[in-house]
Design an enzyme around this catalytic site. Sequence first.
Site, PDB file in Angstrom:
ATOM      1  N   GLU A 104      -0.610   1.302  -5.721  1.00 15.79           N
ATOM      2  CA  GLU A 104      -0.480   0.083  -4.927  1.00 15.79           C
ATOM      3  C   GLU A 104      -0.504  -1.168  -5.813  1.00 15.79           C
ATOM      4  O   GLU A 104      -1.514  -1.449  -6.457  1.00 15.79           O
ATOM      5  CB  GLU A 104      -1.620   0.027  -3.909  1.00 15.79           C
ATOM      6  CG  GLU A 104      -1.813   1.302  -3.115  1.00 15.79           C
ATOM      7  CD  GLU A 104      -3.182   1.386  -2.484  1.00 15.79           C
ATOM      8  OE1 GLU A 104      -3.836   0.332  -2.309  1.00 15.79           O
ATOM      9  OE2 GLU A 104      -3.628   2.509  -2.180  1.00 15.79           O
ATOM     10  N   HIS A 126       0.845  -1.204   0.000  1.00 19.17           N
ATOM     11  CA  HIS A 126       0.000   0.000   0.000  1.00 19.17           C
ATOM     12  C   HIS A 126       0.883   1.259   0.000  1.00 19.17           C
ATOM     13  O   HIS A 126       0.927   1.998   0.979  1.00 19.17           O
ATOM     14  CB  HIS A 126      -0.888  -0.052   1.254  1.00 19.17           C
ATOM     15  CG  HIS A 126      -2.133   0.781   1.155  1.00 19.17           C
ATOM     16  ND1 HIS A 126      -2.117   2.148   1.069  1.00 19.17           N
ATOM     17  CD2 HIS A 126      -3.441   0.432   1.119  1.00 19.17           C
ATOM     18  CE1 HIS A 126      -3.352   2.597   1.005  1.00 19.17           C
ATOM     19  NE2 HIS A 126      -4.167   1.597   1.026  1.00 19.17           N
TER      20      HIS A 126
END
Length: 290
Positions: A257, A153
């Site tokens: 991501e 992330h």
Amino acid sequence: MATTAVAATSVVVLDRGNNTTCTINLHGATVVSWRVNNQEQLFVSKLASFDGKNAIRGGIPFVFPQFGPWSFGPQHGFARISRWHLDRAPERLHNGDVEAIFSLMDNELTRAIWNYQFRITYRLILREKELHFHIGVFNPSKELSFTFNMLLHTYLKVPDVRRCQITGLHGCTFIDKTREGALYQEGREVVTVNEWTDRIYQHTPQEHVITNVVSGRKMRLHKYNFPDTVIWNPWIDRSREMKDFGDDEFPNMLCVEAGNVTSPIILLPGTAFEASQILQIIIEGNVSRK
Ligand code: TA6
């Protein structure tokens, strides 16, 4: 040159010299800083929590075994809020790079939520202008398979997200979480972010280039075995809803991501899955990866 500093608490520093470092918090094996020539490349909110319980808002949280809301446990799974183990302290390789290895395996807490044995090995390599992430997920069970999502992330630090462009998404199908998860196809050659953006692009190419990151440079994201790419910026309204994110911070971050999101991985007993990501700062005139 020191290549390691393992604080008594939970921070591991890879120091390559020339003010190039990478800092990992063992809470979630969250990369909380990547400095190149003393310039920070990652965004961490000024309101981020480091209480060892909540996910750290920023850097590169490790999402596993679930992406998004989860009926069995915390959103984005337990890996990013688990205490990881430092298997190999930072050490300098022959070519001057610095490597460290982290791991997470099933434990009482994870089994209470998700009753599977697993072992994740997470190897980070700090190069001159690159950060490499090599991940292995192993299923030690002799009879049980399990399925999982996995995603890095990544919160990139940017001077102004409205000036960033992201390549490598043209023609890809995406789930738009700002429009009830409806499915669309990306018609733009380069994607820009000028509003709340929360998209899961599917089966994306292995390479994206993000322009106008720190110092107006470009960042290349190269991924292997991570077929999806999530693009997220909360914009103003959703920034206000997050207690660990400043109202005025959204222009200075962009999440790009790499992950396995729309097609969970099925890991058979005794087998392993590998995926990797490379973040590379592009120095103009040096567009080919060495
Ligand atoms: O990766 C994008 C996303 O799934 C967004 O929907 C938003 O929820 C973001 O993750 C942050 O999630 P968190 O649980 O860290 O607040």
